[in-house]
Design a protein around this motif. Structure first.
Motif, short mmCIF file in Angstrom:
data_model
loop_
_atom_site.label_atom_id
_atom_site.label_comp_id
_atom_site.label_asym_id
_atom_site.label_seq_id
_atom_site.Cartn_x
_atom_site.Cartn_y
_atom_site.Cartn_z
N UNK A 73 63.88 56.01 59.30
CA UNK A 73 64.40 54.85 58.60
C UNK A 73 65.91 54.77 58.81
N UNK A 74 66.41 53.56 58.99
CA UNK A 74 67.82 53.31 59.16
C UNK A 74 68.31 52.41 58.03
N UNK A 75 69.40 52.82 57.39
CA UNK A 75 70.01 52.03 56.32
C UNK A 75 71.46 51.74 56.68
N UNK A 115 71.08 46.46 54.85
CA UNK A 115 69.86 46.27 55.64
C UNK A 115 69.10 47.59 55.70
N UNK A 116 67.78 47.48 55.73
CA UNK A 116 66.90 48.64 55.83
C UNK A 116 65.84 48.37 56.89
N UNK A 117 65.66 49.32 57.80
CA UNK A 117 64.71 49.14 58.91
C UNK A 117 63.93 50.42 59.15
N UNK A 118 62.61 50.29 59.22
CA UNK A 118 61.74 51.41 59.59
C UNK A 118 61.47 51.31 61.08
N UNK A 167 64.46 44.76 55.96
CA UNK A 167 64.80 44.11 54.70
C UNK A 167 66.31 43.90 54.65
N UNK A 168 66.72 42.72 54.24
CA UNK A 168 68.12 42.36 54.11
C UNK A 168 68.41 42.07 52.64
#
Length: 212
Positions: A97-99, A112-115, A122-123
């Motif tokens: 996961x990247x935040x 922002x959050x990205x798997x 998600x923004x």
């Protein structure tokens, strides 16, 4: 050394957890356990160990699952604004996961959050009005849906929060506070408006911190 005790109470079940943190220079060593660790005799269930350097990294080890979770944090500056970056990887389910959050000023922030590999992103935009009321609209690209949350400080340090998820039609209400004498607490209620009218799910949490 610091220790904390946490109790959680809801209609279905109640639970308890404890955490002990020991400082070793710039690094913190943390051990966490739940009531599953001591119920029916001592066991490894619910036991987790961690090594942490605040602002840099956290390494968590779930003892019963033998699973390791890595988290690395860093801050860079973009146009003189701080960009906080977090990388999280769980070895057990091979999930990364990247935040990221860009802070424009004390009142405005975009995150922002990205798997990785899921196409899910998600923004969220956070706006703090006069240091008291916070508005947080967010958009889920994978579900093509909006979520909304609003929180406001009341009675000093207490916070009342309301949230609504348009995709699942879930409404949530939460009241939290912190006291040096009585510890911190959180009382929440959730209701799914898509289902037939039911009683909301209620939950209460209490946490006490100790210096040892």
């Amino acid at each position: 050394m610091k220790a904390s005790l946490k109790g959680r109470y809801d209609i279905d079940k109640s639970s308890a957890a404890a955490t002990v943190v020991v400082k070793a220079g710039d690094v913190r060593l943390r051990a966490s356990l739940t009531d599953a660790t001591v119920v029916k005799g001592p066991s490894l269930n619910g036991l987790a160990l961690a090594v942490e350097k605040p602002g840099f990294f956290i390494i968590d080890y779930n003892v019963p699952k033998k699973d390791v979770r890595f988290q690395f944090m860093n801050t860079i500056r973009v146009a003189e604004k701080p960009l906080n970056l977090t990388y999280i990887h769980s070895r057990g389910d091979n999930r990364t996961m990247l935040d990221g959050s860009l802070v424009f000023d004390s009142a405005n922030k975009v995150s922002a959050n990205h798997v990785v590999g899921s196409g899910n992103c998600k923004l969220k935009y956070t706006y703090v009005h006069q240091g008291v009321t916070t508005y947080e609209p967010s958009y889920d690209l994978a579900k093509n849906s909006w979520d909304f949350a609003m929180s406001r400080r009341v009675y000093g340090d207490d916070v009342f929060r309301a949230s609504y998820q348009t995709g699942s039609k879930a409404l949530g209400l939460e009241w939290s506070g912190n006291s040096k004498l009585n510890g911190s607490f959180k009382i929440s209620a959730s209701l799914n408006l898509a289902e037939e009218l039911k009683m909301p799910k209620l939950c209460a949490e209490s946490t006490w911190d100790f210096e040892m």
